[in-house]
Structure formats: structure tokens, C-alpha cells
Design an enzyme around this catalytic site. Structure first.
Site: not given
Length: 252
Positions: A128-129, A132, A187
Site C-alpha cells: 500500500h505504501e 502511494h 487510498e
């Protein structure tokens, strides 16, 4: 996950930072008169700001150099390769349940997060990071943090690269960055990236769901002081995000 994963973000030259009195007065005056705007900040500026910010965060945190947390993170991330990114992982020793990524590829994982996540969920958060970063959300967040911080009034640009900031200014920038929020769309996209990232790494297809579900669970714990838990408590769409990635896993 706003800074998790900004698992969410984000952010190296602090060791050479000087105080404000060491900045060239004429350059500072010139910069104050024509402060950098969002439109004028280039990728090189964002990377420079990210590097200074992550070095500040490292210098003010307990960075683990060895031990079980480091061994575990190294084991999970040793084969991670993402085109165009030079990823650098470190563990902060803290009870806080958090993680963040910066636009320069620096990813910091908190030991508190590692305590509550199994390997599958932790890999999803790391994905997920990375999502981003890949989607350039971290660069946009750094830009917003810079424009909201005192640093914008004192930094000057040399050849398009933001100059080294004083410790106090980079500290303010770091605080603004860690508090930065991502949009719902960002997100969801990072969730989807983390979902596929975990699967590609050979993890359970429900890894992202387990990670999100755990954070939703923690957000309802009044005794939890985690910034992540507090963040999730204030965002009613968190359960919907977990349900969305669960449906994605069910469909596989």
C-alpha cells in the site's frame, strides 16, 4: 492508510544542515519575495525535501539496526523490486502503529505495526505504501506539506533544487508531512496496489483485507493511541475499503 502504507509514507542531508543564521541573507530575502509555488516545485525539489524530511525523522526516532524486527523486515522486503524506485526500508522502535513512505522511495515501518500484523498483512501494508509512491501521492503530499510549512518562506532554490533547510524548518515540514491526508480515491488505489502486491509476493489473497480489517478493529479500541487508529476512527469509509478488497479477493 494515510501514511501507512503512507503500509503509508512518508521522506537525506540533515547531517549537513546549518542553522538559519548560516543561510545567505540575500538569498533568503530573494526567496521570501518570490516564494516557491506549487506549480514551480519540480520533481527534484520534492525529492530534496523528501530526503531532508526522512533524515530528520530518522535522527529523531529510534532506528533499529539489528534484531528480530529488522530481520523480519529484511526477510520480507529483500526481493522487492519496483521499476524506477530505489526503495530503502528501516524500522522505528515505537509502540505506535504506523508506517509512512516518501517520494524518494524511503519507507519506514514502526515496530508497533509489526507487532499487530502477520507477515501477509504487513506485506499488504508495505505494498500500500509503495502504491502511494508509485502513484506519486507522496510527492503531492510533500508539496502540500511544504506549502503549509514555515519552510516555504525560508527555502531558496538553486538550479531548481530546494536548498538544505535548518533543523527547525525541516522539523516543521516533517510534522506537516506526517499529518498529510490522502484522498479517498488515492487510498482506494493504494489499497488495490497493496492487494495485488501481496498476491504477487506469494501472500494470501486476503492479505490486504486482513490488514485493513485489523486497522478498523484497532480504531474502535479507545485505549489505542496509534495515529493510524485515530485516523481510521475519523474516516467512516474504512470498513467500506476493507469490504471492497475482500470482494476483490472473493472474485479471484
Amino acid at each position: 492508510m494515510k501514511k501507512v502504507l503512507t503500509l503509508i509514507a512518508t521522506v537525506a542531508v540533515l547531517c549537513s544542515c546549518g542553522s538559519l543564521k548560516n543561510l545567505d541573507k540575500e538569498a533568503v530575502a530573494s526567496a521570501t519575495a518570490k516564494t516557491l509555488t506549487a506549480a514551480s516545485l519540480r520533481d527534484a525539489d520534492i525529492i530534496a525535501l523528501s530526503q531532508q524530511t526522512v533524515h530528520y525523522m530518522d535522527s529523531t526516532s529510534v532506528v533499529l539496526r539489528s534484531g528480530s524486527y529488522v530481520d523480519r523486515l529484511n526477510r520480507l522486503t529483500k526481493d522487492i523490486k519496483v521499476d524506477g524506485l530505489d526503495l530503502a526500508f528501516k524500522v522505528y522502535k515505537t509502540d505506535e502503529i504506523n508506517a509512512f513512505a516518501c517520494g524518494d522511495g524511503s519507507i519506514r515501518v514502526y515496530s508497533g505495526l509489526m507487532d499487530v500484523m502477520d507477515d501477509d498483512a504487513l506485506m499488504a501494508i508495505i505494498g500500500h505504501e509503495i502504491g502511494h509512491v508509485v502513484h506519486k501521492d507522496t510527492k503531492a503530499a510533500m508539496k502540500r506539506a511544504y506549502l503549509a510549512s514555515a519552510a516555504r518562506d525560508m527555502a531558496y532554490s538553486v538550479g531548481g533544487v530546494v536548498a538544505t533547510l535548518s533543523s527547525s524548518l525541516v522539523g516543521d515540514l516533517a510534522e506537516k508531512y506526517v499529518e498529510a491526508k490522502y484522498s479517498q480515491k488515492q487510498e482506494y488505489n493504494a489499497d488495490a496496489y497493496g492487494f495485488q502486491f501481496a498476491i504477487d509476493a506469494g501472500r494470501d489473497k486476503y492479505s490486504m483485507y486482513k490488514a485493513l480489517n485489523k486497522l478498523v478493529e484497532l480504531s474502535g479500541n479507545s485505549g489505542t493511541t496509534s495515529r493510524v487508529a485515530q485516523m481510521f476512527a475519523s474516516h467512516p469509509d474504512s470498513a467500506a475499503r476493507a469490504a471492497k478488497v475482500k470482494a476483490m479477493a472473493d472474485a479471484l
